[in-house]
Design a protein around this motif. Structure first.
Motif, PDB file in Angstrom:
ATOM      1  N   UNK B 121       0.804  -1.226   0.000  1.00 29.01           N
ATOM      2  CA  UNK B 121       0.000   0.000   0.000  1.00 29.01           C
ATOM      3  C   UNK B 121       0.844   1.287   0.000  1.00 29.01           C
ATOM      4  N   UNK B 122       1.804   1.438   0.935  1.00 28.61           N
ATOM      5  CA  UNK B 122       2.589   2.684   0.893  1.00 28.61           C
ATOM      6  C   UNK B 122       3.431   2.793  -0.376  1.00 28.61           C
ATOM      7  N   UNK B 126       3.401   5.795  -3.072  1.00 24.55           N
ATOM      8  CA  UNK B 126       4.615   6.525  -3.460  1.00 24.55           C
ATOM      9  C   UNK B 126       4.787   6.533  -4.978  1.00 24.55           C
ATOM     10  N   UNK B 131       7.344   8.537  -7.484  1.00 25.01           N
ATOM     11  CA  UNK B 131       8.566   7.906  -7.008  1.00 25.01           C
ATOM     12  C   UNK B 131       8.804   6.618  -7.797  1.00 25.01           C
ATOM     13  N   UNK B 135      13.327   4.568  -5.617  1.00 27.05           N
ATOM     14  CA  UNK B 135      13.042   5.743  -4.803  1.00 27.05           C
ATOM     15  C   UNK B 135      12.057   5.385  -3.681  1.00 27.05           C
ATOM     16  N   UNK B 136      10.975   4.691  -4.045  1.00 33.28           N
ATOM     17  CA  UNK B 136       9.971   4.316  -3.055  1.00 33.28           C
ATOM     18  C   UNK B 136      10.554   3.360  -2.016  1.00 33.28           C
ATOM     19  N   UNK B 139      12.912   5.692   0.215  1.00 33.47           N
ATOM     20  CA  UNK B 139      12.323   6.770   1.013  1.00 33.47           C
ATOM     21  C   UNK B 139      11.093   6.344   1.804  1.00 33.47           C
ATOM     22  N   UNK B 140      10.483   5.230   1.427  1.00 29.81           N
ATOM     23  CA  UNK B 140       9.275   4.799   2.141  1.00 29.81           C
ATOM     24  C   UNK B 140       9.480   3.459   2.836  1.00 29.81           C
ATOM     25  N   UNK B 143      12.653   3.415   5.619  1.00 30.55           N
ATOM     26  CA  UNK B 143      12.376   4.030   6.926  1.00 30.55           C
ATOM     27  C   UNK B 143      11.235   3.344   7.675  1.00 30.55           C
ATOM     28  N   UNK B 144      10.197   2.899   6.959  1.00 31.01           N
ATOM     29  CA  UNK B 144       9.094   2.218   7.644  1.00 31.01           C
ATOM     30  C   UNK B 144       9.552   0.869   8.181  1.00 31.01           C
ATOM     31  N   UNK B 223       9.677   5.871  16.908  1.00 25.22           N
ATOM     32  CA  UNK B 223       8.469   6.690  16.764  1.00 25.22           C
ATOM     33  C   UNK B 223       7.646   6.362  15.523  1.00 25.22           C
ATOM     34  N   UNK B 224       7.917   5.251  14.876  1.00 23.06           N
ATOM     35  CA  UNK B 224       7.166   4.962  13.658  1.00 23.06           C
ATOM     36  C   UNK B 224       6.009   4.024  13.952  1.00 23.06           C
ATOM     37  N   UNK B 225       4.837   4.459  13.556  1.00 23.60           N
ATOM     38  CA  UNK B 225       3.669   3.606  13.729  1.00 23.60           C
ATOM     39  C   UNK B 225       3.082   3.365  12.359  1.00 23.60           C
TER      40      UNK B 225
END
Lengths: 362, 227
Positions: B121-122, B126, B131, B135-136, B139-140, B143-144, B223-225
């Protein structure tokens, strides 16, 4: 005017989509149908998120997919914005970074829409430094719309963007979507199964049923299409009128609107005088009177009409649709007995009595 | 106990080995984990099983095959010997290759599950925001999937520190080149140098505990939810 044409043929276990789409590349096109009818799959094909083995898609002069030549432009190279059912904001980025994610990835000369405009139109300035998880559903969806807009897309695809919101939040967002259209003129393709949600948005209507397109065209035509009886939910059949508020009659709790040469009475509206308003008339709320309107009636809205066409008569049913011309098409559903009593025939002058009008603000 | 005369060479060698191995594993393991998380290929099961093999095989089995492959007549060691003059068995490079295979599941599996948790989904979102796939991913998805990376790095590192059988068979026991802590401990115990064995064992125990504790603490506070 440019057109968008597309052919897709996709199969999943238990589902088959076969769509031939041809719509203007302007205004709001609504893909309408019950769940499971293939609306979302069609939208995903248009976005390039789903690749059908036999597929073709052309927007204006640009071809994004032509499987006969093995051509498929990947999603990230298409000038589209997509808004999904949920906001889908990136949780590790602030609202501002979310908004700018796509913006930073398009060439500078293509940046027609900038952050300040989007922030103003969508009213999200106070949210910029927040994290997505501290936003309400409505706020999140506004940010998601802004994020898609900031790629200055040629086409904005929206997949039931209000589905996850309660009715109050829906009412809060719909005017923003209309405003996108008037502000930037970006063509929108909007998936929905809710009549209420789309009435005020729709310009072009595409009706889907069981993976097939059963009707497509200007909304005013589709809403009064006799042939759709039985094919789709009957709630839409009747007509939509674009009218203008001319006066309020607070003593009766009514508002008067101008539609063509007629003044119609509708329940009291919060709209201001001069404002455009869209009316939806359900065919069950229209009755047909043959004689001149000197008979006294409680119905306030009486329009002169010409019978255009009589719908197919189902001998096992009791009702029949009659298509009237009141300067625009209007369907009336009457009993077969009334049809016989009145002896209605195409070309005949009659009067349409409208008992109820559903109001939708522009 | 006189620390100044204590030979710390195996300690540095072990840290170097674990560090290099983890770096290599991230390079090799990330694409494998990504593929496993997103493919619908029918070979997926086979690849998953192969990746998990080091979890169940006795280290001596893996060591034995590696010894042959990396040796002067092996399919990997042979060409290398022809090119450089020496085979890969009983070298630090050979040890790195062996450790990489041995610790593969400890890096691939956490990455695999983290990529699955992040889901498509994310990424689709992206892509729709211009993206590219890479890239996706950078950058997505990365980090997730940060927690998965931390877990993978720590487990890969710690597991390489603790290996014994494979390094003994592939690396031999050459001081300064292939003699790592676990083998050093074994040697010390063999010659009754319990004091030195204590220092190395206690050090390894403490280090492992502190590292794991740090990771679990960080993971809970990240801090990632994903919602």
């Amino acid at each position: 005017m440019n057109n968008l044409s597309a052919n897709f043929d996709v199969s999943f276990p238990g589902f088959h989509l076969e769509a031939r789409l041809n719509i203007p590349e302007s205004g709001v096109t609504v893909l309408f149908g019950p769940s499971g009818s293939g609306k979302t799959t069609l939208l995903r094909c248009l976005a390039g998120l789903e690749r059908s083995s036999a597929g073709f898609m052309q927007v204006g002069e640009t071809i994004w997919q032509d499987e006969s030549r093995d051509l498929f432009v990947p999603v990230h190279e298409r000038s589209i914005g997509v808004v999904f059912q949920e906001p889908r904001l990136f949780p590790h980025l602030s609202v501002r970074s979310n908004l700018l994610y796509g913006f930073k990835r398009i060439p500078v000369q293509e940046r027609r829409i900038v952050l300040d405009d989007v922030v103003e139109v969508l009213n999200i300035g106070h949210l910029l430094d927040r994290r997505p998880r501290f936003l309400s559903g409505g706020e999140g969806q506004r940010v998601a719309i802004g994020r898609a807009l900031l790629t200055s897309p040629r086409l904005l695809l929206m997949d039931e963007p209000l589905a996850s919101l309660d009715s109050e939040r829906k009412r809060e967002i719909v005017p923003y979507i209309r405003r996108l259209q008037t502000t930037w003129g970006i063509p929108i393709i909007y998936v929905s199964h809710s009549l209420e949600e789309i009435l005020q948005l729709v310009d072009t209507m595409v009706l889907l049923k069981e993976g097939k397109i059963v009707a497509q065209g200007p909304a005013k035509k589709v809403f009064s299409d006799l042939d759709l009886r039985g094919l789709i939910t009957s709630e839409i059949l009747g007509a939509i009128f674009d009218a203008r508020v001319i006066a309020h009659e607070p003593e009766f709790g009514l508002t008067r609107v101008q539609f063509m040469e007629y003044q119609l009475h509708v329940p009291r509206q919060a709209a201001e005088v001069g404002q455009s308003i869209r009316l939806h008339i359900h065919s069950n709320d229209v009755s047909v009177v043959a004689s001149p309107s000197d008979i006294r009636t409680s119905v306030l809205n009486v329009l002169e009409a010409t019978v255009m066409e009589i719908g197919l008569i189902d001998p096992t049913g009791y009702s029949v649709d009659v298509k009237l011309d009141v300067g625009q098409a209007l369907l009336a559903t009457i009993t077969r007995k009334s049809l016989a009593n009145l002896g209605l025939e195409p070309g005949q002058k009659v009067y349409a009595h409208i008992k109820a009008i559903k109001m939708v603000h522009e | 106990m006189d620390f100044s005369s204590f030979d710390f060479t195996p300690v540095w060698l072990t840290l170097k080995l674990a560090g290099v191995t983890v770096l290599l594993l991230l390079v090799v393991g990330t694409p494998v984990a990504w593929w496993l998380a997103h493919t619908r290929s029918r070979f997926r099961g086979i690849v998953e099983a192969v990746v998990a093999l080091p979890l169940v095989l006795p280290p001596t089995v893996l060591g034995f095959y590696l010894l042959i492959a990396l040796g002067p007549n092996g399919w990997l060691g042979g060409p290398v010997k022809a090119a450089t003059g020496s085979a890969l068995s009983f070298t630090f490079t050979g040890l790195v290759i062996a450790s990489t295979l041995y610790s593969l599941p400890f890096v691939v599996q956490p990455l695999h599950s983290t990529f699955e948790a992040v889901g498509k989904v994310p990424l689709e979102t992206a892509w729709s925001l211009r993206a590219s796939r890479l890239d996706a991913f950078l950058t997505i998805a990365s980090p997730l999937g940060l927690r998965g990376y931390i877990t993978a790095i720590v487990l890969g590192f710690a597991h390489t520190l603790g290996e014994f059988g494979v390094v003994l068979m592939v690396g031999g026991n050459i001081p300064g080149k292939t003699k790592v802590i676990s083998i050093d401990i074994y040697d010390r115990v063999e010659v009754m140098e319990y004091a030195e064995a204590h220092i190395l064992s206690g050090g390894l125990l403490l280090f492992s505990f502190v590292v794991l504790l740090t990771v679990y603490t960080i993971n809970r506070r990240l801090p990632i939810h994903i919602s």
